[in-house]
Scaffold this motif. Structure first.
Motif, PDB file in Angstrom:
ATOM      1  N   UNK B 142       0.856  -1.187   0.000  1.00  0.00           N
ATOM      2  CA  UNK B 142       0.000   0.000   0.000  1.00  0.00           C
ATOM      3  C   UNK B 142       0.891   1.235   0.000  1.00  0.00           C
ATOM      4  N   UNK B 143       0.472   2.275  -0.717  1.00  0.00           N
ATOM      5  CA  UNK B 143       1.341   3.449  -0.780  1.00  0.00           C
ATOM      6  C   UNK B 143       0.573   4.762  -0.673  1.00  0.00           C
ATOM      7  N   UNK B 144       1.257   5.752  -0.108  1.00  0.00           N
ATOM      8  CA  UNK B 144       0.721   7.114  -0.051  1.00  0.00           C
ATOM      9  C   UNK B 144       1.767   8.020  -0.684  1.00  0.00           C
ATOM     10  N   UNK B 145       1.314   8.904  -1.578  1.00  0.00           N
ATOM     11  CA  UNK B 145       2.237   9.809  -2.268  1.00  0.00           C
ATOM     12  C   UNK B 145       1.832  11.252  -1.986  1.00  0.00           C
ATOM     13  N   UNK B 146       2.802  12.082  -1.724  1.00  0.00           N
ATOM     14  CA  UNK B 146       2.550  13.495  -1.435  1.00  0.00           C
ATOM     15  C   UNK B 146       3.511  14.354  -2.242  1.00  0.00           C
ATOM     16  N   UNK B 147       3.131  15.624  -2.440  1.00  0.00           N
ATOM     17  CA  UNK B 147       4.024  16.540  -3.145  1.00  0.00           C
ATOM     18  C   UNK B 147       5.143  17.005  -2.219  1.00  0.00           C
ATOM     19  N   UNK B 148       6.286  17.330  -2.789  1.00  0.00           N
ATOM     20  CA  UNK B 148       7.392  17.899  -2.010  1.00  0.00           C
ATOM     21  C   UNK B 148       7.854  16.978  -0.889  1.00  0.00           C
TER      22      UNK B 148
END
Lengths: 177, 369
Positions: B142-148
């Motif tokens: 499972x993955x979470x992606x965020x900016x910066x």
């Protein structure tokens, strides 16, 4: 880092093979990677290059479990997992376990390997939520042992992590009282 | 291929595209969109967790029907979890190969997942910030992606999803070893936190290897653009935690954050040194890159990444004006091979693709500078 020729099919990986193909009746040369070659059916089984992980494991298991010649003495040599039937020798080849049960069956073989990879064989991170309710008893004694080990190895950053964690847990315990 | 056969196969592929799939290609991923507000050194943050179900063999050892049963269990769980309600689910068998490649290019799935001939499932939320791969190396990734640089927010998001999933699935875990994973390099937290970082000045000063040695001891891994086993393109590196056992998630995240900040600081210093000591040389490289982007007739994706890196640097150093960094980053997504085939109907032939890529880049750069 050295610049390498890239695969002309996927443009993602480094090209490892040079092939000749026919395009509009003319012979052209292409540089392609192992993966694309395998998917195009251009690589025979057994000629595929060893994965980074398998190579790492080969070295890691050999270092921790002795050289291949010594491996006859291995306790786990004849072991197989009772749940998934995977023999320990398969794990030595590709570095992947067969099921979660393998961790109990090969526990004595895995512990030193995990210690070598991570510097520890004891989990101190989060737990699945259902387990937090019934079994969230952090093992402060085990953490203290890890702290002493880190200090003795002069790994002070790691020791600081344990110190902070123990302090937080003890504070939590005191608040409960 | 005869024309009639080609048309038939194109039509077949069109029909076979699962519903809801094009939504993802018609949008700029939120993590990239928001990145335009921050700096252009740390591009994005990702945290992934490896989880497995108890008893069932892991993907490398399981039979196909066992893997299908994992998919069924995950589907059921996802259906019952509120935060997953808007996720789209795609069975790997239903995804045409081209779209799998495009998902790899968007970093929704890994190259290994795309390539393995095993039953699998992908679940993605509409913003592409949360995702699940079923039957990659582990039952669940499972993955979470965020900016910066946003490790703590990514951790908050992923823990929430992980907590919900663990209420509905029997997750393999022991107090001794933590989360049990296929590969012992993930055992414990099962967590790989990573950032994508653009380091052109350090690369130009030939200080990358030195900086890595200095800042990234054994516990930090530095990899290429698409992760493990891939090359560095466009001076973009992936930096992640290497260890997963014997440390808490927060301490791993904190350590990575310090290293990421340090890399960022050293890149800024290297940029300043370039401006102070080699201003004309750096301007020359940036303007030459701009000239190529404005005029080239053939451009490989590798060459494109090399020049786009220089343009981003030019924007950051205020040497170039009029170029919008978000538009440049969008080009990075849409000029990748599979995206070009989907969005611009380019042929699979590499040379035809290079011609079209050069044309798209010319149009975009000429219209905005």
């Amino acid at each position: 880092m050295a610049k390498k020729q890239r695969c002309q099919i996927c443009e993602m990986h480094s090209a490892t093979l040079r092939i000749k193909a026919l395009k509009n009746g003319a012979e052209v040369e292409m540089h392609i990677c192992d993966d694309c070659a395998r998917f195009k059916g251009l690589v025979e089984k057994g000629r595929e290059s060893e994965s980074e992980l398998a190579a790492f494991f080969k070295t890691a298991s050999q270092n921790i479990l002795g050289t291949e010649a010594d491996s006859d003495n291995l306790q786990g040599k004849n072991l197989s997992c009772s749940n998934c039937r995977m023999p320990f020798t398969k794990f030595q080849q590709d570095g992947l376990l067969g099921c979660s049960q393998c961790y109990s069956v090969f526990q004595y073989e895995l512990e030193p390997l995990l210690k070598r990879i991570h510097g520890s064989a004891k989990h101190i991170g989060s737990r699945p939520r259902p387990l937090r309710i019934i079994a969230n008893q952090p093992d402060i004694e085990a953490l203290k042992q890890e702290l002493h080990l880190a200090i003795s190895q002069e790994n002070f950053e790691r020791a600081a992590d344990f110190r902070d964690l123990i302090r937080d847990l003890e504070q939590e315990e005191n608040n409960k009282k | 291929m005869k024309n009639s056969t080609k048309k038939r196969s194109e039509a077949a592929e069109k029909e076979a595209i699962p519903e809801g799939l094009m939504h993802y290609f018609n949008q700029v991923p939120v993590w990239l969109d928001r990145a335009a507000e921050g700096d252009n050194i740390i591009l994005s943050t990702r945290i992934r967790l490896a989880r497995n179900l108890t008893k069932l063999p892991l993907p490398g050892q399981a039979r196909r029907e066992q893997l299908k049963s994992v998919i069924q269990k995950v589907k059921k769980a996802v259906g019952e979890i509120k935060i997953c309600r808007e996720m789209a689910l795609f069975s790997k068998d239903d995804l045409p190969p081209l779209y799998k490649n495009a998902f790899v290019e968007r970093r929704i799935i890994s190259p290994a997942f795309s390539e393995a001939d095993l039953p699998g499932l992908v679940a993605i939320d509409p913003d592409e910030q949360l995702g699940i791969m079923v039957n990659e190396e582990d039952h669940l990734r499972i993955q979470a992606v965020q900016a910066g640089l946003s490790l703590h927010e990514a951790w908050r998001q992923i823990s929430r999803l992980d907590d919900e999933l663990s209420e509905h699935l029997d997750v393999a875990f022991t107090p001794q070893f933590g989360y049990l994973t296929s590969c012992p390099t993930n055992t414990g937290t099962g967590m790989r936190a990573s950032i994508l970082i653009h380091l052109p000045a350090l690369s130009m000063a030939d200080e990358i290897d030195k900086t890595i040695k200095k800042l990234a001891p054994n516990e930090i891994a530095v990899r290429g653009f698409y992760g493990e086993g891939t090359d560095v393109v466009g001076n973009i590196y992936q930096i992640s935690n290497q260890l997963t056992l014997g440390r808490t998630e927060t301490s791993l995240i904190n350590r990575l954050e310090i290293v990421a900040d340090k890399f960022s600081e050293m890149e800024q210093e290297a940029r300043q040194r370039l401006l102070d000591q080699q201003k004309v040389e750096i301007e020359d490289r940036i303007f030459r890159s701009l000239a190529v982007m404005k005029s080239a007739r053939l451009m490989s994706s590798h060459e494109f990444m090399k020049y786009i890196s220089m343009l981003l640097l030019g924007v950051d150093l205020e040497i170039l004006s009029g170029l919008n960094p978000l538009e440049l980053k969008k080009l990075m997504i849409y000029t990748q091979p599979a995206h070009m085939q989907i969005m611009y109907k380019s042929s699979a032939d590499a040379q035809a693709r290079d011609i079209l890529r050069a044309e798209i880049v010319r149009q975009k750069i000429n219209s905005s500078s």
